[in-house]
Design an enzyme around this catalytic site. Structure first.
Site, short mmCIF file in Angstrom:
data_model
loop_
_atom_site.label_atom_id
_atom_site.label_comp_id
_atom_site.label_asym_id
_atom_site.label_seq_id
_atom_site.Cartn_x
_atom_site.Cartn_y
_atom_site.Cartn_z
CG ASN A 50 -1.72 1.24 1.39
OD1 ASN A 50 -1.79 2.06 0.46
ND2 ASN A 50 -2.32 1.42 2.55
CE LYS A 98 0.00 3.17 4.79
NZ LYS A 98 0.08 3.24 6.24
CG HIS A 131 -5.71 2.03 5.30
ND1 HIS A 131 -5.22 2.95 6.18
CD2 HIS A 131 -4.73 1.11 5.12
CE1 HIS A 131 -3.98 2.61 6.52
NE2 HIS A 131 -3.66 1.49 5.88
CD GLU A 133 -2.68 5.53 6.77
OE1 GLU A 133 -2.67 5.57 5.53
OE2 GLU A 133 -1.77 4.98 7.43
CD GLU A 164 -3.34 -2.39 7.31
OE1 GLU A 164 -2.30 -2.69 6.72
OE2 GLU A 164 -3.91 -1.29 7.16
N GLY A 186 2.80 2.37 10.80
CA GLY A 186 3.73 3.48 10.65
C GLY A 186 4.46 3.85 11.93
CB SER A 232 5.55 -1.75 11.79
OG SER A 232 5.18 -0.41 12.08
P1 13P Z 1 3.28 0.54 7.56
O1 13P Z 1 3.78 -0.78 6.99
O2 13P Z 1 3.99 1.72 7.04
O3 13P Z 1 3.18 0.45 9.05
O4 13P Z 1 1.76 0.67 7.04
C1 13P Z 1 0.87 -0.38 7.17
C2 13P Z 1 -0.38 -0.09 6.43
O5 13P Z 1 -1.15 0.77 6.82
C3 13P Z 1 -0.65 -0.84 5.21
O6 13P Z 1 -1.92 -0.60 4.71
#
Ligand code: 13P
Length: 243
Positions: free
Chosen positions: A8, A10, A92, A94, A161, A167, A198
Site C-alpha cells: 500500500n 499510500k 483503511h 487512515e 491492521e 507506521g 510495520s
Molecule cells: P506501515 O507498513 O507503514 O506500518 O503501514 C501499514 C499499512 O497501513 C498498510 O496498509
C-alpha cells in the site's frame, strides 16, 4: 497456496517514482507469491503495462460507491476497471480516522466493489487503548459485523491492521497477529486474512510463518523494490515451510 504480499503506497510514488519502482522490480523473480500493489490513483495508468508484464496485480486505495455524477474528487469503480485495477482497499484506518469514513459507508463501498466484479481488501483493527483494555476481539468483531452486513465474507480479503502498529515501527508480535487472525477465520469461515502494520524484511518471515497469516499488507517497506522483494522472499520461505 502462495503468500499474498501487497504494497500500500499510500500518498507516495507518483507516476515518475512509480514507474521507476516497476522498472526496478522487473529483475526479481516473483512467481511464487501473489503480489499486489496499491499505487495512488494517478500512478495506476503509468504502471499498468509494467505490472502486467511482471504478473503483479494493481489495486486502488479507495473508491466511491456511486456509479457516476456530481461527486467532485471521487473515483468510480467503472473508472478503476477501465484503468485495469483488480483489487480495492476498503476501510483503511487512515480513511476511517483522517477522512471520517463510517462503517455504513465502508459497507456501501464493499457492496459496490463486489457488484463491479473487483476484489475488496477490508482493513480492520483496534487502536492502542482498545488493545490495552483487552477489547481487541470486540472491536474487530464490531467492524466485521457492520462492514460485512449483507455480504458473503468469503468474497472479501481481510487485512488485520492494528492501528497502533501502523507506521509506528511497533509490529504486533507473530503470536498477537496469529491470535486475531485465528479469531477472524473462526468467526467468518474460510476467508483469507493478511497482516499489516510495520511489516519489514526482518519480521515478515515470523509473521507469515503463523498458521493463520495468509500474507501481509505493507506500507513504508513497500516503497522500495529491494525491501519489498525481501518481504516477498520471506513469505515464500515461510509458506514453503508451512507446506
Ligand atoms: P506501515 O507498513 O507503514 O506500518 O503501514 C501499514 C499499512 O497501513 C498498510 O496498509
Amino acid at each position: 497456496m502462495r503468500p499474498f504480499v501487497a504494497g500500500n503506497w499510500k500518498m507516495n510514488n507518483g507516476p515518475i517514482r512509480g514507474k521507476a519502482f516497476f522498472e526496478e522490480i522487473k529483475k526479481f523473480p516473483l512467481e511464487r507469491a501473489e503480489v499486489v500493489i496499491f499505487p495512488p490513483f494517478i500512478t495506476i495508468p503509468y504502471v499498468k503495462k509494467l505490472a502486467e508484464e511482471k504478473g503483479i496485480s494493481l489495486g486502488a486505495q479507495n473508491a466511491y460507491w456511486r456509479k457516476e455524477g456530481a461527486f467532485t474528487g471521487e473515483i468510480s469503480l467503472e473508472m478503476l476497471i477501465e484503468a485495469g485495477v483488480d483489487y480495492v482497499l476498503v476501510g483503511h484506518s487512515e480513511r476511517r480516522n483522517i477522512f471520517g469514513e463510517s462503517d455504513e459507508e465502508i459497507n456501501l463501498k464493499l457492496k459496490a466493489v463486489l457488484r463491479a466484479g473487483l476484489r475488496p481488501v477490508l482493513c480492520v483493527g483496534e487502536n492502542l487503548a482498545e488493545r490495552e483494555e483487552g477489547r481487541t476481539r470486540e472491536k474487530v468483531r464490531f467492524q466485521l459485523d457492520a462492514d460485512l452486513s449483507g455480504i458473503v465474507p468469503t468474497d472479501v480479503i481481510i487485512a488485520y491492521e492494528p492501528i497502533w502498529a501502523i507506521g509506528t515501527g511497533k509490529t504486533a508480535t507473530p503470536e498477537q497477529a496469529e491470535e486475531v487472525h485465528a479469531f477472524i477465520k473462526e468467526y467468518l469461515g474460510n476467508v483469507r486474512v493478511i497482516y499489516g502494520g510495520s511489516v519489514k524484511p526482518e519480521n515478515a518471515h515470523s509473521l507469515m510463518a503463523q498458521p493463520h497469516v495468509d500474507g501481509v499488507l505493507v506500507g513504508g517497506a513497500s516503497l522500495k523494490p529491494a525491501s519489498f522483494y525481501d518481504i516477498i522472499l520471506a513469505g515464500i520461505k515461510a509458506f514453503e515451510e508451512k507446506g
